[in-house]
Design an enzyme around this catalytic site. Structure first.
Site, PDB file in Angstrom:
ATOM      1  N   CYS A 175       0.829  -1.211   0.000  1.00 33.05           N
ATOM      2  CA  CYS A 175       0.000   0.000   0.000  1.00 33.05           C
ATOM      3  C   CYS A 175       0.864   1.263   0.000  1.00 33.05           C
ATOM      4  O   CYS A 175       0.464   2.300  -0.526  1.00 33.05           O
ATOM      5  CB  CYS A 175      -0.957   0.011   1.190  1.00 33.05           C
ATOM      6  N   HIS A 194      -1.473   1.196   7.457  1.00 31.33           N
ATOM      7  CA  HIS A 194      -1.979   1.194   6.080  1.00 31.33           C
ATOM      8  C   HIS A 194      -1.877   2.592   5.480  1.00 31.33           C
ATOM      9  O   HIS A 194      -2.187   3.598   6.128  1.00 31.33           O
ATOM     10  CB  HIS A 194      -3.439   0.736   6.073  1.00 31.33           C
TER      11      HIS A 194
END
Length: 482
Positions: free
Chosen positions: A113, A430
């Site tokens: 990510c 994330h």
């Protein structure tokens, strides 16, 4: 890596490589590129039954040259509409995203990510895409190493894939070349790829592109990336103890927003970031001494990148800890106060023209606007769409004022991308990209799930909790014609 053939319906795909260091989901993403069958619809027959996304390749006994059978239905080819026109507002949210611009997501290939969000932010820069389009497939310059060339080609090809697709793209080639060029992004933990720092990925990618996207058409080699993202700084280095003083010049791709208990706003953090203390040898004292370094901006870029310094090394836990403090940032940023005296003088005329233009949009006469160029224009008048109204050509900065031919920088910038982090550590959590489209709408790129977002929600990513908070902000310059 074993090479297999895959039979799907009446087609056979020979010589498909399997990277056994990665989970089978990555292999399914490769097959998605070949067949158009999404990974969740794929049924691949292997020893013991169907291939699972998280299966262990070493236990499956896949051999070189083996033929695998795959079943699954590909996405339907878009047909001409049979119904009448449908308004965007009436579409489901996912379909709205497809209509507003570059909306293809990127598959997460295993803690990637950080890479996906970096790519989505930089992909929003049209001038960078134009420069990459002109980059040759082969025939790299003699002073450029092979891996830098391959990473530049992979970046160009990935940008093209994102432009052509509405469905998610698997960035396999880009990821493999990135790990080859910068091995730290290939670190493993318990057999899985580790999460990495998005800022490091951003910086390393821009550095590589700055080496490869150099124009040699003239005697003055133009560095496209430096012209687009480079910030020129001039610094005064002073030692209070000895009275020594010197000046330094440097170039960087990002300004730092330092965060402390005194910092509540981006302006305050930038002020802290441009002043620092360093210990070095003092010839006058014959020993080490503390010097104060105060920097000012002497040259502005077309795109101003700001990194929020949220991570620091925590010795007790032996990892990068995160500063969760809320730091507000504006949609419109004026950096005039941080510029050198010489640059401020050069900005006076473009800034006055900008104020006059914005006054006209509000129905004001130019003489009603203040002519004091040194006033603190922290909040400029709204000029919706002006950040995208100067075309795609990218010229080099000249004395910190010229953006492109006939256009002049003003020191005022509009927010066009935010890269956020959710979690307590840089090596976990994330990353997500929030990107402004040409029509002014914002899209949240959460790997392969793009979602339309409201502009008023973008500045709420300022921290203060465990929700997504800004780690990198990218601003686009407002320019005027003179």
């Amino acid at each position: 890596m074993p090479t297999v053939s895959v039979k799907w319906q009446k087609e056979v795909f020979p010589a498909v490589e399997i990277d056994t260091s990665q989970p089978p989901y990555v292999f399914k993403c490769q097959l998605y590129d070949l067949t158009g069958v999404p990974p969740e619809r794929q049924k691949i027959m292997v020893k013991g039954g169907l291939l699972k996304d998280d299966a262990d390749w070493s236990k499956l006994g896949v051999k070189e040259g083996q033929r695998l059978m795959m079943m699954g239905t590909a996405d339907e080819i878009v047909k001409a509409p049979e119904k009448g026109p449908v308004f965007v507002e009436d579409l489901p949210e996912e379909e709205q995203v497809v209509t507003v611009g570059n909306s293809a997501g990127l598959f997460n290939l295993g803690n990637t990510c950080y890479m996906n969000s970096t790519v989505q932010c930089l992909h929003s820069v049209p001038e960078l895409k134009s420069a990459l389009t002109l980059y040759p497939q082969s025939g790299r310059s003699n002073d450029l190493d092979q891996t830098s060339h391959l990473l530049t080609v992979a970046t160009r090809d990935l940008f093209n894939e994102l432009d052509k697709n509405a469905k998610p793209v698997a960035p396999m080639q880009f990821w493999m070349v990135l790990r080859k060029k910068y091995p730290q992004f290939g670190q493993l933990h318990n057999g899985a790829f580790m999460q990495q720092d998005a800022e490091e990925c951003w910086t390393q990618l821009l550095y590589t592109l700055s080496q490869s996207l150099r124009s040699s058409n003239s005697s003055d080699s133009i560095n496209t990336v430096k012209a687009l993202f480079g910030v020129e700084l001039v610094s005064r280095v002073h030692c209070q103890e000895s009275g020594e003083e010197s000046s330094e010049s440097e170039s960087t791709f990002a300004l730092k927003c330092h965060i402390s208990h005194e910092v509540n706003h981006l302006h305050e953090g930038l002020k802290h970031g441009l002043k620092s203390e360093l210990e070095k040898n003092s010839p006058a004292l014959g020993r080490s001494a503390i010097f104060t370094k105060e920097s000012r901006i002497s040259g502005l870029p077309r795109y101003l990148t700001i990194q929020f310094v949220r991570f620091f090394w925590k010795r007790e836990s032996n990892q990068k800890a995160k500063i969760l403090r809320k730091v507000d940032y504006p949609l419109e940023l004026d950096v005039f106060d941080f510029c050198s005296d010489d640059l401020q003088k050069k900005l006076e005329v473009p800034r006055q023209i900008l104020r006059d233009e914005e006054g006209k949009k509000l129905g004001l006469k130019s003489k009603e606007k203040s002519s004091d160029s040194n006033e603190k224009d922290v909040k400029m008048t709204d000029a919706e769409g002006s950040s995208n109204g100067t075309g795609d050509s990218s010229g080099s900065t000249s004395h910190g004022v010229h953006s492109e031919e006939g256009m002049h920088l003003t020191g005022v910038y509009d927010l066009v991308a935010v890269l956020t982090h959710k979690g307590r550590s840089a090596d976990s959590g994330h990353y997500v990209a929030w990107v402004k489209q040409e029509d002014g709408k914002w899209i949240e790129f959460d790997d392969d799930h793009p979602l339309l977002q409201r502009q008023e929600d973008i500045t709420k990513l300022s921290g203060g909790g465990d929700w997504h908070m800004a780690y990198i902000c990218m601003y686009k310059a407002r320019v005027v014609a003179i």
